[in-house]
Design a protein around this motif. Structure first.
Motif, PDB file in Angstrom:
ATOM      1  N   TYR A 424     -46.884  38.904  -9.322  1.00  0.00           N
ATOM      2  CA  TYR A 424     -48.176  39.581  -9.431  1.00  0.00           C
ATOM      3  C   TYR A 424     -47.981  40.966 -10.035  1.00  0.00           C
ATOM      4  CZ  TYR A 424     -52.709  41.461  -7.921  1.00  0.00           C
ATOM      5  OH  TYR A 424     -53.956  42.026  -7.887  1.00  0.00           O
ATOM      6  N   ARG A 425     -48.850  41.302 -10.978  1.00  0.00           N
ATOM      7  CA  ARG A 425     -48.868  42.648 -11.565  1.00  0.00           C
ATOM      8  C   ARG A 425     -49.861  43.493 -10.775  1.00  0.00           C
ATOM      9  NH1 ARG A 425     -49.056  40.536 -16.443  1.00  0.00           N
ATOM     10  NH2 ARG A 425     -51.279  40.916 -16.694  1.00  0.00           N
ATOM     11  N   MET A 426     -49.361  44.507 -10.084  1.00  0.00           N
ATOM     12  CA  MET A 426     -50.209  45.316  -9.207  1.00  0.00           C
ATOM     13  C   MET A 426     -50.350  46.726  -9.779  1.00  0.00           C
ATOM     14  SD  MET A 426     -49.808  45.944  -5.078  1.00  0.00           S
ATOM     15  CE  MET A 426     -48.360  46.995  -5.195  1.00  0.00           C
ATOM     16  N   ASP A 427     -51.570  47.229  -9.766  1.00  0.00           N
ATOM     17  CA  ASP A 427     -51.802  48.604 -10.221  1.00  0.00           C
ATOM     18  C   ASP A 427     -51.002  49.587  -9.370  1.00  0.00           C
ATOM     19  OD1 ASP A 427     -53.578  47.694 -12.095  1.00  0.00           O
ATOM     20  OD2 ASP A 427     -55.352  48.032 -10.855  1.00  0.00           O
ATOM     21  N   ASP A 428     -50.425  50.598 -10.060  1.00  0.00           N
ATOM     22  CA  ASP A 428     -49.753  51.654  -9.296  1.00  0.00           C
ATOM     23  C   ASP A 428     -50.675  52.840  -9.061  1.00  0.00           C
ATOM     24  OD1 ASP A 428     -49.939  52.864 -11.752  1.00  0.00           O
ATOM     25  OD2 ASP A 428     -47.797  53.207 -12.012  1.00  0.00           O
ATOM     26  N   TYR A 429     -51.966  52.673  -9.468  1.00  0.00           N
ATOM     27  CA  TYR A 429     -53.026  53.660  -9.217  1.00  0.00           C
ATOM     28  C   TYR A 429     -52.799  54.976  -9.948  1.00  0.00           C
ATOM     29  CZ  TYR A 429     -53.263  50.250  -5.479  1.00  0.00           C
ATOM     30  OH  TYR A 429     -53.282  49.085  -4.777  1.00  0.00           O
ATOM     31  N   SER A 430     -51.937  54.922 -10.980  1.00  0.00           N
ATOM     32  CA  SER A 430     -51.739  56.113 -11.816  1.00  0.00           C
ATOM     33  C   SER A 430     -51.878  55.759 -13.290  1.00  0.00           C
ATOM     34  CB  SER A 430     -50.349  56.715 -11.550  1.00  0.00           C
ATOM     35  OG  SER A 430     -49.330  55.810 -11.938  1.00  0.00           O
TER      36      SER A 430
END
Length: 459
Positions: A424-430
């Protein structure tokens, strides 16, 4: 248990999971590159439109300046001609003024020269008037004597003659006064005309100086306008060239974007193949590096079910609350968030459990519970912060109450297996992303599947 391996060009071994992660990383990087190119393409397009507008504006300005310069040049020619004529008039005016003054002085001298004659004539007119009056008096006396002698005809004739002489005397007096007044008026007017001529001549110098100054300014304006026109013509050429360069760059960038999209499509298919291979390998138990996290996810799911079933038994939670799917929007939330009757209990009981799950292994990135619609009734404390209204903050830090659902998640939730493991590719919120491995374990209560417990980790 047997590990499923692939052999690389150097004879080493690389797990299926590593392959899947690397391909997913490439796909994510290509997606980021596509977004960057799209952003620059849009900027370049806007810049091109600005250059096109500037090009058109410069052409219009240059044309307008040419028109203004032509009109100004004509005005300058006319002003120069007027200045020449006025200058000639100013040069001739003193001589003409002298001539006029001389003529007036000559007339005045002639009038003065003949003044004694006019005075003598007026004296004689006065004398004649007095003689006429005296004669009229004598005639009146004679007429009275004739009347006494009964010479009535002679008396009447004398009276008539006396009246005529009195009339002549009055006319002579009037003429004398008229001649005197006319003479004085002529003298005053002659002096006034001479003064006006001198004033006009001296007054020519000021407007003539002003005209010369305007002529100089206008000439300077024409030269400045010519220079400005040349500058705008040059700017027009530069903006035209710039527009052509931007248009060429936009075309090249567009072509690069097409090639990038084609590459994305190919790598996305490879990513799907790698993800499926990983999922199958994990399901067969062939992937030793993930086995411990699958076991941990199953254990955490069991603990969560025990905690929740205890609350159901104690009556602090009802099945209606637990399976409530009446998602009420939280006003003003961006991205949109929801709440149900389970939200308050989940925040109080599930959130501390999820926070504690992060401490069970060093590589755990996230732990959440999502129902069959992808609704997250709560989340980790670090992802359940108070919203600020700034999307850049709220997207990463206000995840509780979100509904996260897509075709992939639907497939996982329809899967009846004991667990599903995927890449899964998860956002790092940056603005970027991280590649994680995700284990989804079914979560059921009272014999009904509520959703899944999800554990994300990195190796």
């Amino acid at each position: 248990m047997v590990q499923s391996n692939n052999v690389d060009d150097h004879g080493g071994t690389v797990s299926i999971g590593r392959h899947a992660e690397e391909v997913s990383t490439v796909v994510g990087q290509l997606a980021e590159l596509d977004r960057v190119i799209a952003h620059h393409y849009d900027d370049l397009y806007d810049f091109g439109e600005t250059a096109r507008t500037l090009d058109q504006s410069n052409a219009l300005i240059a044309s307008a300046l040419d028109g203004v310069r032509a009109v100004t040049t004509q005005a300058n020619v006319r002003l120069a001609n007027a200045t020449v004529r006025l200058d000639a008039m100013a040069r001739d005016a003193p001589g003409k003024g002298t001539t006029i003054r001389g003529l007036l002085d000559l007339g005045f001298d002639q009038q003065t020269h003949h003044g004694s004659s006019l005075t003598d004539a007026m004296i004689r007119l006065h004398s004649l008037s007095a003689t006429a009056k005296t004669l009229a008096g004598t005639l009146d006396t004679t007429a009275e004597q004739a009347r006494d002698k009964q010479s009535l005809g002679v008396a009447a004739a004398l009276h008539i003659l006396s009246g005529d002489l009195m009339t002549i005397a009055g006319d002579l007096a009037v003429e004398r006064d008229r001649v005197g007044i006319g003479h004085a008026r002529w003298a005053r007017n002659a002096a006034g005309v001479a003064d006006d001529v001198e004033d006009f001549i001296s007054g020519l110098n000021e407007p003539l100086a002003a005209l010369r100054e305007v002529d100089e300014l206008l000439s300077a304006g024409i030269e400045g306008g010519r220079m400005v026109a040349e500058i705008f013509n040059e700017a027009n050429t530069v903006s035209s060239n710039l527009f052509q360069l931007i248009a060429g760059a936009a075309r090249a960038l567009g072509q690069a974007r097409v090639l990038l999209r084609q590459t994305q499509a190919r790598t996305t298919r490879l990513e799907q193949v790698g993800r499926v291979a990983f999922e199958r390998a994990a399901a067969l138990g062939l992937n030793e590096e993930d086995k411990g996290y699958v076991t941990l996810a199953l254990d955490l799911r069991d603990e969560l079910q025990v905690l929740t079933q205890a609350a159901l038994k104690q009556g602090s939670l009802s099945l209606e609350q637990l399976f409530d799917n009446d998602y009420q929007p939280i006003l003003g939330s961006l991205p949109e968030r929801f709440r149900t009757s389970l939200t308050e209990w989940a925040d109080a009981k599930w959130r501390p459990f999820l926070d504690a799950a992060l401490t069970r292994a060093p590589q755990i990135r996230s732990a959440v519970c999502s129902d069959m619609s992808g609704f997250l009734p709560t989340h980790l404390s670090s992802r359940s912060q108070r919203p600020t209204g700034d999307p850049a903050h709220d997207i990463g830090n206000c995840r509780n109450g979100r509904i996260m659902y897509d075709d992939r998640l639907r497939q996982y939730k329809e899967n009846a297996a004991d667990f599903t493991a995927t890449i899964y590719r998860m956002d790092d919120y940056s603005g970027g992303f991280i590649i994680v491995r995700l284990v989804l374990v079914p979560l059921s209560f009272a014999g009904k599947r509520w959703g899944d417990f999800e554990l994300a980790y990195s190796i």
